[in-house]
Design a protein around this motif. Structure first.
Motif, PDB file in Angstrom:
ATOM      1  N   UNK B   2     -13.865 -38.494  20.940  1.00 52.09           N
ATOM      2  CA  UNK B   2     -13.311 -39.807  21.231  1.00 52.09           C
ATOM      3  C   UNK B   2     -11.796 -39.792  21.050  1.00 52.09           C
ATOM      4  N   UNK B   6     -10.316 -45.225  21.858  1.00 53.59           N
ATOM      5  CA  UNK B   6     -11.739 -45.514  21.629  1.00 53.59           C
ATOM      6  C   UNK B   6     -12.013 -45.819  20.167  1.00 53.59           C
ATOM      7  N   UNK B   7     -11.298 -45.156  19.301  1.00 53.92           N
ATOM      8  CA  UNK B   7     -11.439 -45.421  17.873  1.00 53.92           C
ATOM      9  C   UNK B   7     -11.086 -46.879  17.577  1.00 53.92           C
ATOM     10  N   UNK B  10     -13.979 -49.017  18.634  1.00 50.36           N
ATOM     11  CA  UNK B  10     -15.065 -48.929  17.656  1.00 50.36           C
ATOM     12  C   UNK B  10     -14.725 -49.751  16.412  1.00 50.36           C
ATOM     13  N   UNK B  26      -9.452 -39.919  10.162  1.00 52.49           N
ATOM     14  CA  UNK B  26     -10.741 -40.505  10.527  1.00 52.49           C
ATOM     15  C   UNK B  26     -11.160 -40.038  11.915  1.00 52.49           C
ATOM     16  N   UNK B  29     -12.359 -36.569  11.634  1.00 54.74           N
ATOM     17  CA  UNK B  29     -13.669 -36.501  10.964  1.00 54.74           C
ATOM     18  C   UNK B  29     -14.787 -36.956  11.904  1.00 54.74           C
ATOM     19  N   UNK B  30     -14.542 -38.035  12.641  1.00 54.01           N
ATOM     20  CA  UNK B  30     -15.573 -38.529  13.561  1.00 54.01           C
ATOM     21  C   UNK B  30     -15.835 -37.489  14.656  1.00 54.01           C
ATOM     22  N   UNK B  32     -15.463 -34.337  14.434  1.00 57.00           N
ATOM     23  CA  UNK B  32     -16.215 -33.214  13.861  1.00 57.00           C
ATOM     24  C   UNK B  32     -17.709 -33.514  13.845  1.00 57.00           C
ATOM     25  N   UNK B  33     -18.026 -34.753  13.495  1.00 56.93           N
ATOM     26  CA  UNK B  33     -19.442 -35.149  13.471  1.00 56.93           C
ATOM     27  C   UNK B  33     -20.000 -35.088  14.891  1.00 56.93           C
ATOM     28  N   UNK B  34     -19.235 -35.584  15.841  1.00 56.94           N
ATOM     29  CA  UNK B  34     -19.720 -35.588  17.223  1.00 56.94           C
ATOM     30  C   UNK B  34     -19.904 -34.166  17.743  1.00 56.94           C
ATOM     31  N   UNK B  36     -20.759 -31.635  15.816  1.00 61.71           N
ATOM     32  CA  UNK B  36     -21.985 -31.189  15.157  1.00 61.71           C
ATOM     33  C   UNK B  36     -23.208 -31.693  15.914  1.00 61.71           C
ATOM     34  N   UNK B  37     -23.083 -32.920  16.381  1.00 63.14           N
ATOM     35  CA  UNK B  37     -24.188 -33.583  17.052  1.00 63.14           C
ATOM     36  C   UNK B  37     -24.393 -33.013  18.462  1.00 63.14           C
TER      37      UNK B  37
ATOM     38  N   UNK C 306     -28.403 -32.667  13.832  1.00 61.44           N
ATOM     39  CA  UNK C 306     -27.742 -33.446  14.891  1.00 61.44           C
ATOM     40  C   UNK C 306     -28.427 -34.785  15.087  1.00 61.44           C
ATOM     41  N   UNK C 356     -16.579 -44.156   8.174  1.00 63.53           N
ATOM     42  CA  UNK C 356     -16.718 -43.142   9.218  1.00 63.53           C
ATOM     43  C   UNK C 356     -18.126 -43.197   9.830  1.00 63.53           C
ATOM     44  N   UNK C 359     -18.671 -46.104  12.115  1.00 66.68           N
ATOM     45  CA  UNK C 359     -18.050 -45.951  13.437  1.00 66.68           C
ATOM     46  C   UNK C 359     -18.785 -44.930  14.293  1.00 66.68           C
ATOM     47  N   UNK C 360     -19.264 -43.869  13.671  1.00 63.17           N
ATOM     48  CA  UNK C 360     -20.083 -42.899  14.432  1.00 63.17           C
ATOM     49  C   UNK C 360     -21.312 -43.618  14.986  1.00 63.17           C
ATOM     50  N   UNK C 417     -16.404 -32.471   5.900  1.00 57.81           N
ATOM     51  CA  UNK C 417     -17.639 -33.237   5.997  1.00 57.81           C
ATOM     52  C   UNK C 417     -18.805 -32.423   6.538  1.00 57.81           C
ATOM     53  N   UNK C 418     -18.547 -31.565   7.502  1.00 56.57           N
ATOM     54  CA  UNK C 418     -19.663 -30.864   8.124  1.00 56.57           C
ATOM     55  C   UNK C 418     -20.323 -29.908   7.131  1.00 56.57           C
ATOM     56  N   UNK C 421     -22.458 -31.954   5.089  1.00 54.64           N
ATOM     57  CA  UNK C 421     -23.699 -32.348   5.785  1.00 54.64           C
ATOM     58  C   UNK C 421     -24.706 -31.207   5.792  1.00 54.64           C
TER      59      UNK C 421
END
Lengths: 484, 94, 487
Positions: B2, B6-7, B10, B26, B29-30, B32-34, B36-37, C306, C356, C359-360, C417-418, C421
């Protein structure tokens, strides 16, 4: 303002009907209207940390009843979703509603147009959801006060297809829904308490266009008149803009009845993305065929069925039957009246003329009538039995209306209003009146029948209206013959 | 991935504001999660019905009874601003 | 006997033998908390008055002989469970001053059974974390090595029991929040089948995953606790509408004929070699006890992390919308308007991890992304569930590591963070499927505890507890204690 020609108007209505359950849709708090602010906001309604919703059984039964009433499909599996947006009267920050699997889909309702033809309006869906609380903007200078008593009141949102083509049709449709939900006893229909509220989606297009125009949604219209005015205003406003070469913005609007206009809503508009997803705190609701059959068997009679029954069983004139059956409460009142009166036609007349006359005069609804159906039934029975005359009965009704008395029979007793029908009591009185008016008596004898009315009038005057006019007639005729 | 813009969207949806210092971290970090996903994209899910509840049970319905009493005195003690029976927020113009 | 690390069973005997009163026992643990918790920080709120009152009541019940196995047992509860008139914070500034006006069903049941409430334990903010470092009330120190984390999110509950500040504690597990800290603190940590214990009054993180459970010294204690915590609750639509089995009844049944499944996915790179060795030793031990070890496949397990990091944030993004500064909780100073009230209250009241994830979650549900993220994750969730259903047609339990390593130093993963997780890589699949799982001590690696995870079929907590109990009859890893306790 007139609606310019050459334009096609497309209207879809979203009607929010508050279901008349005792407790809320997801909590055991009372739904009673008009209590102390926040006194009916339970832990669930306040969205305290850790609380969970549980679905009220009655809400489902009522939604199914509606679905059957509009010949719709009842979903055997329905489920709840979360609709996310922030507003202070929405404590969880999401509304629990049904997005993907509504309880009712399809169906239709027929409305009567101005030219007396019928038109079918299709219903897209009807789904269950929770009402929000109330925001009170006027109570404080710098603050808006939040009352969450209404939060969690069950709503059935009835969504129509854009089959409605005018403000008139919209009102006819809305009235038909009002009649249906009150008949089905799923909503009390009290508009003054917000039990039925309308959102109108309005768009216009050139008559030769096949595609719907950009629509606006005017929210929270709480009377048939506001619904009509708001649609009218929106229609003209949109056409004016388009004719001036401007565009219509897709937006949510509010109707201001003081100014008789709509204006864009300032709040609630940031959240245009509701991020619906399945409500994880609730499981899918399964409805079996047996349950549906049971609800079907317990369906109350619908207006048209009732009207037909009034004609067939009670010999009412079609217009009277329609008038009485149109409003469920009035029809209930009528049926309660005849239980005591045993005379449907006379009861219908009294309701039509005297009762509705008084209700209209004092702007009282039938459910708040100071004269109960039992009282009126007793009164009609007394007329029917000849105990009092129709004229006296009007006075008795007035006394019941003002609360001067609670029983027609007692009032008649107290004021000695019994009809005089006994010939041995009436005859001497009439004989004296005939003798006292020799000129008129002569004319009557010579065949001037209208003098009959004069003498009856004299007798009524003398007896303060208590004499039985039929009996008086008979006696005068007999006396005339005897003295020939 | 994103973008900063876009942040911001949100943040509006979630009613969260990010101060300028934490915005970049932030966002990182977001994302990074995306990332991972993103491995989900390699999974074949054609025709699979989404699972919302692990047990796939059915809802039990509650009977229509009033079971709650007025607890406004107790509940309102937790409120930051409560007057004349109402929870107060800055004036809202509809 | 040493009261500090006694089990429920042992203390129950002392209480019913009148060797000690519930009040004395409670006072003992209150003193231990007062003396030791400043270094551990496992409690957010200590409730000595409530505890003494409950202990006195327990003594009366014991005197009358109307006791349960739990009468007079001092417990610590994760600060995610609402208890009426006690501050309930969920580890957040948002609820730092929130006095709960009602009690959660789970705690109500434990109190009804006669347990004593010592206080509320520290946790990752709104249960989001795997190290207890996201708590507004500061990190928790692992009693085995105070420079290390206790795991999370139920870090305070785990540490308080490991430090012998209570006899047992409650926790919640959304993706591993009981099992992983149990592993890191050398405890038995049970996450029952989703829906086994009511969620009413348990502050929600991710509703379709959250499940209450407990930390105990033994599987037997866990069985006793579960019998009292479990059961249908008409206030929780997702709670299982089934009778509660007697979990303690089958504990002594031997393991002969039991089929134990191992999945190669649980032994891949990322797993510390010494942890792997200890887990393999544990599996050998089970085999020695008569269990048959079978290789199984869980082909979609690799997608668990995931799917979880879409579903959990999505649900939390909605669950945490209620914290808006209006009816309770933190409210910013002098809000200019409604939006300012919302944005500042929430931005100041929530910590960075929570913001965080919200927002995710908002992203995963937003228009245009829903299908690729949320819907896809829910589809994978079904495939992951189906994997377990097939696996349990072949085996009775699945065995593997609970966490990829032992407790790590405080601060080691806070900026990554990862890798944080990944702590839950072995625990998440069971959470997504909703099956029960337990972590039990299986040895020490460089002086730090290692956990063995047992995953069971739906509703088969009794079998899990039996395997764990039998294992604990043959091993003494669960009796190991941190050095600091012995000082």
């Amino acid at each position: 303002m007139n609606i310019p020609t050459g334009w096609q108007i497309d209207i879809g209505l979203e009607i929010h009907a508050q279901l008349n359950t005792k407790s809320k849709i997801f909590s055991g708090a009372s739904t009673l209207f008009g209590s102390e602010p926040n006194s009916q906001a339970s832990a669930v309604d306040l969205a305290l940390p850790g609380v969970l919703p549980v679905v009220n059984e009655a809400v489902y039964a009522k939604a199914v009843r509606f679905g059957l009433g509009v010949s719709a499909d009842i979903s055997r599996v329905s489920a709840f979703d979360r609709k996310n947006y922030f507003y202070p009267d929405l404590p969880k920050g999401y509304q629990i509603t049904q997005m993907d699997l509504p309880i009712v889909s399809g169906g239709h309702i027929d409305i009567l147009l101005e030219d007396s033809t019928e038109k079918r309006i299709r219903i897209t869906r009807a789904h269950l959801e929770e009402d929000a609380g109330k925001s009170l903007h006027e109570a404080f200078d710098r603050y808006t006060g939040i009352d969450l008593n209404r939060a969690g009141t069950p709503l059935l949102e009835i969504v129509s297809e854009p089959d409605i083509k005018s403000a008139f049709e919209a009102v006819a449709y809305a009235r038909k829904i009002h009649q249906l939900v009150t008949y089905l006893n799923i909503c009390d229909g009290d508009m003054s308490q917000g039990s039925l509220r309308f959102d109108a989606n309005v768009s216009v297009r050139r008559e030769d266009s096949d595609t719907l125009g950009v629509r606006t949604e005017t929210k929270n219209l709480n009377s048939f008149r506001f619904l009509e005015r708001a649609i009218y205003y929106e229609t003209v406003r949109q056409i004016d803009r388009l004719e001036a070469g401007r565009s219509v913005a897709q937006e949510t609007r509010l109707y201001d009845h003081n100014k008789d206009e709509t204006r864009p809503m300032r709040s609630k508009e940031t959240a245009t993305d509701y991020r619906y997803f399945p409500e994880p705190d609730l499981l899918p609701v399964i409805i079996t065929d047996e349950t549906i059959a049971k609800i079907k068997a317990e369906m109350p009679e619908l207006p048209t069925q009732r009207q037909q029954r009034f004609i067939e069983d009670f010999n009412l004139a079609a217009t009277d039957a329609a008038l009485l059956a149109n409003d469920r409460n009035l029809a209930d009142y009528f049926e309660a009246t005849i239980k005591n009166s045993q005379d449907p036609i006379l009861s219908a007349n009294w309701i039509k003329v005297e009762l509705l006359g008084h209700l209209n005069r004092d702007a009282v609804s039938i459910t708040d009538s100071p004269v109960s159906a039992i009282q009126l039934g007793d009164l009609v029975a007394l007329i029917q039995a000849g105990t009092i005359s129709g004229k006296i009965a009007k006075d008795v009704f007035a006394a019941l209306w003002t609360g001067e008395t609670s029983s027609a029979a007692t009032y008649i007793e107290q004021h000695d209003l019994h009809q005089l029908s006994d010939p041995s009591a009436l005859e001497p009185l009439i004989f004296d009146i005939l003798k006292a008016n020799p000129k008129q008596l002569e004319q009557l004898r010579s065949g001037k029948d209208k003098l009959m009315g004069f003498f009856v009038g004299q007798v009524m005057k003398q007896t303060q209206g208590k004499a039985n006019p039929q009996e008086v007639n008979n006696i005068i005729k007999r006396l005339l013959q005897e003295t020939v | 991935m994103i973008t900063k813009q876009e942040l911001g969207v949100l943040g509006d949806l979630a009613q969260l504001s990010l101060d300028p210092e934490s915005r970049d971290s932030t966002l990182r970090a977001i994302n990074e999660v995306l990332e991972l996903v993103a491995i989900m994209n390699t999974a074949e899910c054609e025709g699979v019905k989404p699972l919302a509840h692990p047990l796939e049970a059915e809802q039990l319905l509650r009977s229509d009874k009033v079971t709650e009493v007025n607890q406004v005195a107790k509940f309102s003690q937790a409120a930051p601003l409560f007057k004349e029976g109402l929870y107060l927020v800055p004036k809202v113009i509809e | 006997m040493n009261l500090n690390n006694a089990t429920i069973t042992e203390l129950h005997k002392l209480l019913t033998d009148k060797a000690i009163s519930a009040t004395e026992l409670t006072q003992h643990f209150l003193s231990r908390i007062a003396e030791n918790d400043s270094e551990i920080n496992s409690f957010i709120t200590i409730t000595p008055e409530v505890a003494i009152e409950e202990a006195k009541a327990a003594d009366l019940v014991l005197a009358k002989g109307q006791h349960t196995m739990l009468t007079g047992i001092p417990m610590a509860h994760k600060d995610i469970f609402c208890i009426e008139d006690i501050r309930t914070t969920a580890g957040s500034k948002m609820l730092a001053n929130f006095i709960a006006p009602y009690t959660s069903t789970c705690i109500e049941k434990l109190r009804h059974a006669g347990t004593v409430t010592l206080g509320k334990t520290n946790m990752d903010e709104f249960a989001m974390g795997s190290s207890n470092e996201s708590s507004y009330f500061g990190p928790v120190h692992n009693p085995w090595d105070k420079t290390k984390v206790p795991g999370g999110s139920s870090g305070g509950s785990a540490a308080s029991l490991a430090a012998c500040l209570c006899v047992a504690s409650t926790g919640t597990d959304t993706g591993g929040s009981i099992r992983q800290p149990a592993s890191m603190c050398g405890l038995t940590g049970l996450k029952p089948t989703y829906g086994r214990i009511s969620r009413w009054g348990m502050i929600a993180f991710a509703s379709s995953l959250d499940q209450a459970g407990c930390f105990t010294r033994t599987a037997e204690d866990a069985a006793i606790l579960l019998e009292h915590m479990a059961g249908h609750d008409s206030k929780d639509s997702t709670s299982l509408n089934l009778a509660v089995p007697e979990f303690t009844a089958a504990l002594s049944e031997p393991l002969a004929g039991l089929k134990v499944g191992i999945c190669s996915d649980y032994f891949k790179e990322g797993l510390e070699p010494e942890v792997e060795n200890l887990v393999m030793d544990g599996i050998k031990e089970l085999a020695k006890m008569g269990a048959e070890v079978v290789e199984i496949e869980l082909p979609h397990t690799k997608f668990s992390l995931s799917a979880y990091y879409v579903i959990a944030p999505a649900e939390c993004s909605a669950n945490l919308s209620r914290y808006d500064g209006v009816r309770y909780g933190y409210r910013c100073k002098d809000p200019e308007n409604l939006e300012d009230l919302y944005k500042r209250s929430r931005s100041e009241g929530f910590g960075s991890e929570v913001k965080k994830r919200i927002m995710v979650g908002a992203f995963a549900l937003s228009a245009g992304y829903y299908d690729a993220y949320y819907r896809k994750a829910q589809q994978l969730r079904r495939l992951i569930k189906n994997d377990f259903v097939s696996a349990f047609e072949q085996v009775d339990v699945i065995v593997g590591p609970t966490a990829p390593g032992t407790a790590f130093p405080l601060g080691a993963k806070t900026n990554d963070p990862v890798s944080m997780y990944l702590q839950d890589i072995y625990t998440i699949a069971a959470s997504l499927a909703g099956v029960p799982a337990i972590s039990i001590p299986v040895g020490l690696s460089k002086g730090m505890p290692v956990g063995l995870q047992l995953i069971g079929n739906y509703l088969e907590e009794a079998k899990l507890l039996r395997v764990a109990h039998q294992f604990q009859q043959q091993t003494n890893w669960h009796q190991q204690q941190p050095q600091s306790n012995l000082l």
